[in-house]
Design a protein around this motif. Structure first.
Motif, PDB file in Angstrom:
ATOM      1  N   UNK A 272      48.257  45.543  37.675  1.00 17.11           N
ATOM      2  CA  UNK A 272      48.075  44.121  37.399  1.00 17.11           C
ATOM      3  C   UNK A 272      49.465  43.515  37.239  1.00 17.11           C
ATOM      4  N   UNK A 273      49.812  42.630  38.159  1.00 18.29           N
ATOM      5  CA  UNK A 273      51.177  42.085  38.178  1.00 18.29           C
ATOM      6  C   UNK A 273      51.409  41.123  37.017  1.00 18.29           C
ATOM      7  N   UNK A 274      52.679  40.863  36.756  1.00 22.09           N
ATOM      8  CA  UNK A 274      53.083  40.024  35.614  1.00 22.09           C
ATOM      9  C   UNK A 274      52.510  38.608  35.696  1.00 22.09           C
TER      10      UNK A 274
ATOM     11  N   UNK B 137      32.657  45.675  40.722  1.00 28.12           N
ATOM     12  CA  UNK B 137      31.887  46.744  41.361  1.00 28.12           C
ATOM     13  C   UNK B 137      32.498  48.109  41.079  1.00 28.12           C
ATOM     14  N   UNK B 138      33.542  48.161  40.284  1.00 29.29           N
ATOM     15  CA  UNK B 138      34.153  49.437  39.917  1.00 29.29           C
ATOM     16  C   UNK B 138      33.272  50.104  38.857  1.00 29.29           C
ATOM     17  N   UNK B 139      33.660  51.274  38.383  1.00 30.26           N
ATOM     18  CA  UNK B 139      32.874  51.949  37.342  1.00 30.26           C
ATOM     19  C   UNK B 139      33.232  51.383  35.970  1.00 30.26           C
ATOM     20  N   UNK B 140      32.313  51.496  35.039  1.00 26.74           N
ATOM     21  CA  UNK B 140      32.531  51.026  33.671  1.00 26.74           C
ATOM     22  C   UNK B 140      33.768  51.697  33.072  1.00 26.74           C
ATOM     23  N   UNK B 141      33.866  52.996  33.275  1.00 26.18           N
ATOM     24  CA  UNK B 141      34.988  53.773  32.730  1.00 26.18           C
ATOM     25  C   UNK B 141      36.318  53.259  33.281  1.00 26.18           C
ATOM     26  N   UNK B 142      36.375  52.992  34.575  1.00 34.39           N
ATOM     27  CA  UNK B 142      37.618  52.532  35.193  1.00 34.39           C
ATOM     28  C   UNK B 142      38.016  51.138  34.727  1.00 34.39           C
TER      29      UNK B 142
ATOM     30  N   UNK C 298      41.294  42.194  25.108  1.00 30.16           N
ATOM     31  CA  UNK C 298      41.153  41.141  24.107  1.00 30.16           C
ATOM     32  C   UNK C 298      41.039  39.733  24.694  1.00 30.16           C
ATOM     33  N   UNK C 299      41.422  39.563  25.943  1.00 32.32           N
ATOM     34  CA  UNK C 299      41.418  38.237  26.559  1.00 32.32           C
ATOM     35  C   UNK C 299      40.107  37.906  27.273  1.00 32.32           C
TER      36      UNK C 299
ATOM     37  N   UNK D 128      41.715  47.729  31.519  1.00 33.13           N
ATOM     38  CA  UNK D 128      41.872  46.666  30.513  1.00 33.13           C
ATOM     39  C   UNK D 128      42.583  47.182  29.264  1.00 33.13           C
ATOM     40  N   UNK D 129      42.265  48.399  28.848  1.00 36.37           N
ATOM     41  CA  UNK D 129      42.931  48.976  27.677  1.00 36.37           C
ATOM     42  C   UNK D 129      44.379  49.368  28.008  1.00 36.37           C
ATOM     43  N   UNK D 130      44.577  49.994  29.172  1.00 35.16           N
ATOM     44  CA  UNK D 130      45.919  50.419  29.579  1.00 35.16           C
ATOM     45  C   UNK D 130      46.889  49.244  29.583  1.00 35.16           C
ATOM     46  N   UNK D 131      46.417  48.105  30.076  1.00 38.15           N
ATOM     47  CA  UNK D 131      47.285  46.931  30.208  1.00 38.15           C
ATOM     48  C   UNK D 131      47.138  45.959  29.032  1.00 38.15           C
TER      49      UNK D 131
END
Length: 169
Positions: A35-37, A58-63, A75-76, A68-71
């Motif tokens: 996800x770019x700046x 359409x991706x998996x829930x886990x992915x 919270x947004x 979202x957590x990695x980046x």
């Protein structure tokens, strides 16, 4: 309509490689989702301006959760809908209706749905009366043919996500 575990099982059998190797490949592909700046700044700015933000994937829930957590972006977002949990994939209207279930149909016109998938996303959601923004990707993807505006025109065309900050709709 099958879950990720079933996909790993079936692919492992079909490709004759271990489920663990498939998961390692999946993790490598997942890390390629960058996800770019400009996108991060746009998300934060829109949220600060009071917009209700959501994701339909359409991706998996886990992915989706991992990215979202990695980046540090979870919270947004007020709502995250993943096809895997709906047991349908976009462009099936059930996916969109699930995402919009807390919104009265008369207010669908207040939604702006942004996507780089014209046919898969925008044509279907436009049927519901939702406003659309087509992010025309400049990435040369050999698996995705160039999409043409057909039947329905998006409300706005953008070439980079930060254009949303100045869009008039």
């Amino acid at each position: 309509k099958i879950n990720e575990e079933q996909v790993y099982h079936d692919l492992s059998h079909l490709l004759k490689i271990s489920k663990e190797d498939l998961q390692a490949i999946d993790r490598l592909l997942l890390e390629a989702h960058i996800i770019d700046d400009d996108t991060v700044v746009t998300i934060k700015t829109l949220k600060k301006q009071g917009y209700y933000l959501g994701i339909i994937s359409n991706n998996s829930q886990k992915n989706v959760e991992y990215i979202l957590e990695r980046d540090n972006l979870a919270q947004y977002f007020d709502k995250v809908v993943v096809s895997e949990t709906i047991k349908e994939r976009k462009p099936n209207l059930k996916v969109y209706l699930s995402a919009f279930k807390d919104i009265a149909p008369k207010d669908f016109s207040k939604i702006l749905f942004v996507s780089d998938e014209f046919v898969e996303d925008l044509v279907a959601v436009k049927i519901l009366g939702v406003k659309t923004a087509w992010l025309k990707s400049k990435i040369n993807n050999e698996w995705k043919q160039e999409e043409k505006e057909i039947l329905i025109k998006p409300d706005i065309n953008i070439s980079v996500i930060k254009e949303l900050l100045n869009a008039e709709i």
